[in-house]
Design a protein around this motif. Sequence first.
Motif, PDB file in Angstrom:
ATOM      1  N   THR A  26       0.903  -1.339  -0.043  1.00 10.73           N
ATOM      2  CA  THR A  26       0.125  -0.202  -0.007  1.00 10.73           C
ATOM      3  C   THR A  26       0.815   1.289  -0.126  1.00 10.73           C
ATOM      4  OG1 THR A  26      -0.269  -0.008   2.400  1.00 10.73           O
ATOM      5  CG2 THR A  26      -1.920  -1.139   1.065  1.00 10.73           C
ATOM      6  N   ARG A  27       0.295   2.442  -0.510  1.00 12.09           N
ATOM      7  CA  ARG A  27       0.980   3.662  -0.496  1.00 12.09           C
ATOM      8  C   ARG A  27      -0.201   4.525   0.054  1.00 12.09           C
ATOM      9  NH1 ARG A  27       5.563   4.637  -3.499  1.00 12.09           N
ATOM     10  NH2 ARG A  27       5.129   6.791  -3.619  1.00 12.09           N
ATOM     11  N   ILE A  28      -0.076   5.055   1.262  1.00 11.41           N
ATOM     12  CA  ILE A  28      -1.077   5.727   2.103  1.00 11.41           C
ATOM     13  C   ILE A  28      -0.633   7.208   2.503  1.00 11.41           C
ATOM     14  CG2 ILE A  28      -2.752   5.740   3.943  1.00 11.41           C
ATOM     15  CD1 ILE A  28      -2.733   2.624   3.623  1.00 11.41           C
ATOM     16  N   THR A  29      -1.519   8.075   2.458  1.00 10.59           N
ATOM     17  CA  THR A  29      -1.139   9.580   3.006  1.00 10.59           C
ATOM     18  C   THR A  29      -2.147   9.798   3.763  1.00 10.59           C
ATOM     19  OG1 THR A  29       0.466  10.196   1.445  1.00 10.59           O
ATOM     20  CG2 THR A  29      -0.531  11.643   2.618  1.00 10.59           C
ATOM     21  N   ALA A  30      -2.277  10.261   4.866  1.00  9.51           N
ATOM     22  CA  ALA A  30      -3.269  10.696   5.929  1.00  9.51           C
ATOM     23  C   ALA A  30      -2.829  11.941   6.432  1.00  9.51           C
ATOM     24  CB  ALA A  30      -3.271   9.838   7.146  1.00  9.51           C
ATOM     25  N   ARG A  31      -3.671  12.955   6.030  1.00 13.62           N
ATOM     26  CA  ARG A  31      -3.575  14.323   6.868  1.00 13.62           C
ATOM     27  C   ARG A  31      -4.797  14.481   7.811  1.00 13.62           C
ATOM     28  NH1 ARG A  31      -3.147  14.673   1.348  1.00 13.62           N
ATOM     29  NH2 ARG A  31      -0.884  15.144   0.671  1.00 13.62           N
ATOM     30  N   GLN A  67      -5.703   9.465   1.289  1.00 14.02           N
ATOM     31  CA  GLN A  67      -5.384   8.921   0.000  1.00 14.02           C
ATOM     32  C   GLN A  67      -4.692   7.740   0.041  1.00 14.02           C
ATOM     33  OE1 GLN A  67      -7.008  10.995  -2.470  1.00 14.02           O
ATOM     34  NE2 GLN A  67      -7.744  11.946  -0.902  1.00 14.02           N
ATOM     35  N   ALA A  68      -5.294   6.555  -0.484  1.00 10.96           N
ATOM     36  CA  ALA A  68      -4.677   5.187  -0.167  1.00 10.96           C
ATOM     37  C   ALA A  68      -4.621   4.285  -1.676  1.00 10.96           C
ATOM     38  CB  ALA A  68      -5.490   4.295   0.544  1.00 10.96           C
ATOM     39  N   ASP A  69      -3.583   3.759  -2.050  1.00  8.42           N
ATOM     40  CA  ASP A  69      -3.449   3.223  -3.430  1.00  8.42           C
ATOM     41  C   ASP A  69      -2.899   1.639  -2.748  1.00  8.42           C
ATOM     42  OD1 ASP A  69      -3.106   2.024  -5.825  1.00  8.42           O
ATOM     43  OD2 ASP A  69      -1.369   3.066  -6.071  1.00  8.42           O
ATOM     44  N   HIS A  78      -4.992  -5.497   3.268  1.00  6.51           N
ATOM     45  CA  HIS A  78      -3.807  -4.679   3.583  1.00  6.51           C
ATOM     46  C   HIS A  78      -4.347  -3.201   3.349  1.00  6.51           C
ATOM     47  CE1 HIS A  78      -1.579  -8.064   1.400  1.00  6.51           C
ATOM     48  NE2 HIS A  78      -1.779  -8.149   2.864  1.00  6.51           N
ATOM     49  N   THR A  79      -5.375  -2.676   2.553  1.00  7.04           N
ATOM     50  CA  THR A  79      -5.626  -1.257   2.327  1.00  7.04           C
ATOM     51  C   THR A  79      -6.281  -0.805   3.707  1.00  7.04           C
ATOM     52  OG1 THR A  79      -5.924  -1.490   0.072  1.00  7.04           O
ATOM     53  CG2 THR A  79      -6.963   0.282   1.169  1.00  7.04           C
ATOM     54  N   VAL A  80      -7.265  -1.671   4.182  1.00 13.87           N
ATOM     55  CA  VAL A  80      -7.959  -1.437   5.445  1.00 13.87           C
ATOM     56  C   VAL A  80      -7.131  -1.286   6.712  1.00 13.87           C
ATOM     57  CG1 VAL A  80      -9.834  -2.014   6.903  1.00 13.87           C
ATOM     58  CG2 VAL A  80     -10.216  -2.054   4.445  1.00 13.87           C
ATOM     59  N   GLU A  81      -6.398  -2.345   6.775  1.00  7.98           N
ATOM     60  CA  GLU A  81      -5.500  -2.295   8.014  1.00  7.98           C
ATOM     61  C   GLU A  81      -4.486  -1.235   7.954  1.00  7.98           C
ATOM     62  OE1 GLU A  81      -2.640  -5.528  10.234  1.00  7.98           O
ATOM     63  OE2 GLU A  81      -2.798  -5.724   7.836  1.00  7.98           O
ATOM     64  N   ASP A  82      -3.736  -1.068   6.853  1.00  5.65           N
ATOM     65  CA  ASP A  82      -2.692   0.159   6.669  1.00  5.65           C
ATOM     66  C   ASP A  82      -3.361   1.368   6.859  1.00  5.65           C
ATOM     67  OD1 ASP A  82      -1.280  -1.988   6.456  1.00  5.65           O
ATOM     68  OD2 ASP A  82      -0.297  -1.417   4.552  1.00  5.65           O
ATOM     69  N   VAL A  83      -4.549   1.643   6.500  1.00  5.82           N
ATOM     70  CA  VAL A  83      -5.249   2.931   6.698  1.00  5.82           C
ATOM     71  C   VAL A  83      -5.257   3.173   8.279  1.00  5.82           C
ATOM     72  CG1 VAL A  83      -7.336   4.189   6.521  1.00  5.82           C
ATOM     73  CG2 VAL A  83      -6.392   3.101   4.541  1.00  5.82           C
ATOM     74  N   GLY A  84      -5.668   1.992   8.796  1.00  9.15           N
ATOM     75  CA  GLY A  84      -5.730   2.285  10.403  1.00  9.15           C
ATOM     76  C   GLY A  84      -4.384   2.317  10.823  1.00  9.15           C
ATOM     77  N   ILE A  85      -3.228   1.989  10.754  1.00  2.00           N
ATOM     78  CA  ILE A  85      -2.193   2.231  11.067  1.00  2.00           C
ATOM     79  C   ILE A  85      -1.668   3.606  10.695  1.00  2.00           C
ATOM     80  CG2 ILE A  85       0.270   1.813  10.524  1.00  2.00           C
ATOM     81  CD1 ILE A  85      -0.558  -1.417   9.983  1.00  2.00           C
ATOM     82  N   THR A  86      -1.933   4.100   9.565  1.00  2.00           N
ATOM     83  CA  THR A  86      -1.486   5.431   9.129  1.00  2.00           C
ATOM     84  C   THR A  86      -2.383   6.396  10.041  1.00  2.00           C
ATOM     85  OG1 THR A  86      -0.813   4.830   7.025  1.00  2.00           O
ATOM     86  CG2 THR A  86      -0.898   6.624   7.101  1.00  2.00           C
ATOM     87  N   LEU A  87      -3.685   6.243   9.913  1.00  2.00           N
ATOM     88  CA  LEU A  87      -4.569   7.129  10.890  1.00  2.00           C
ATOM     89  C   LEU A  87      -4.191   7.156  12.211  1.00  2.00           C
ATOM     90  CD1 LEU A  87      -6.696   9.149  10.912  1.00  2.00           C
ATOM     91  CD2 LEU A  87      -8.329   7.141  11.095  1.00  2.00           C
ATOM     92  N   GLY A  88      -3.646   6.268  12.804  1.00  2.00           N
ATOM     93  CA  GLY A  88      -3.220   6.038  14.241  1.00  2.00           C
ATOM     94  C   GLY A  88      -2.049   6.710  14.200  1.00  2.00           C
TER      95      GLY A  88
END
Length: 208
Positions: A26-31, A67-69, A78-88
């Motif tokens: 995944t490639r994720i950016t969280a603002r 934004q997640a790819d 992987h997308t859902v879990e990694d969004v949780g990680i990045t948001l945390g």
Amino acid sequence: MSTSASPAPVDAVARIAEISRHTNETRITARINLDGSGVSKLATGIGFFDHMLDQIARHGLIDLDIQADGDLHIDGHHTVEDVGITLGMAVAKAVGDKKGITRYGHSYVPLDEALSRVVVDFSGRPGLEMDVHFTAGSIGQLDTQLVYEFFQGFVNHALVSLHIDNLKGKNAHHQCETIFKAFGRALRMALTPDPRSAGVIPSTKGSL
């Protein structure tokens, strides 16, 4: 998408963070702006998941841009879990040393026949207790098993204790939506500055 909100306290330190996390999956950016108005910009590739993240923003009065790819050709895990990680990670960075926050938050949220309770503690210790029995295996493109993975990733990196209980529910969409709405409301309560404890870390240990 936006909702009105009270302004941040005068002279408050901006609680804003941006985290980018890239892996082979995944490639994720969280603002994030913890003192926002509920504005969200979401693109994870999983429509119902975006809808749930929007609940966090709206009901938490948090400005959220994710934004997640991810490797959705495999599945959404992987997308859902990694969004949780990045948001945390973003929440932990934005909240800083936790001086002056309420620390604890809770919320009960109903939606028709469904009712969920979420309780959060910005304790500095990761822990998840989740008692949810979804009545369907998927909602749109979201595998309901991944709701747990999202919150597990979040607590591990936001360093919070989180209790989630779906108390009633027959419709899986309603069950899930009450969970995310209650989570947003609980975050909002916990992160709200306590004017009686300004500049004080809310712990007898002196640190969180």
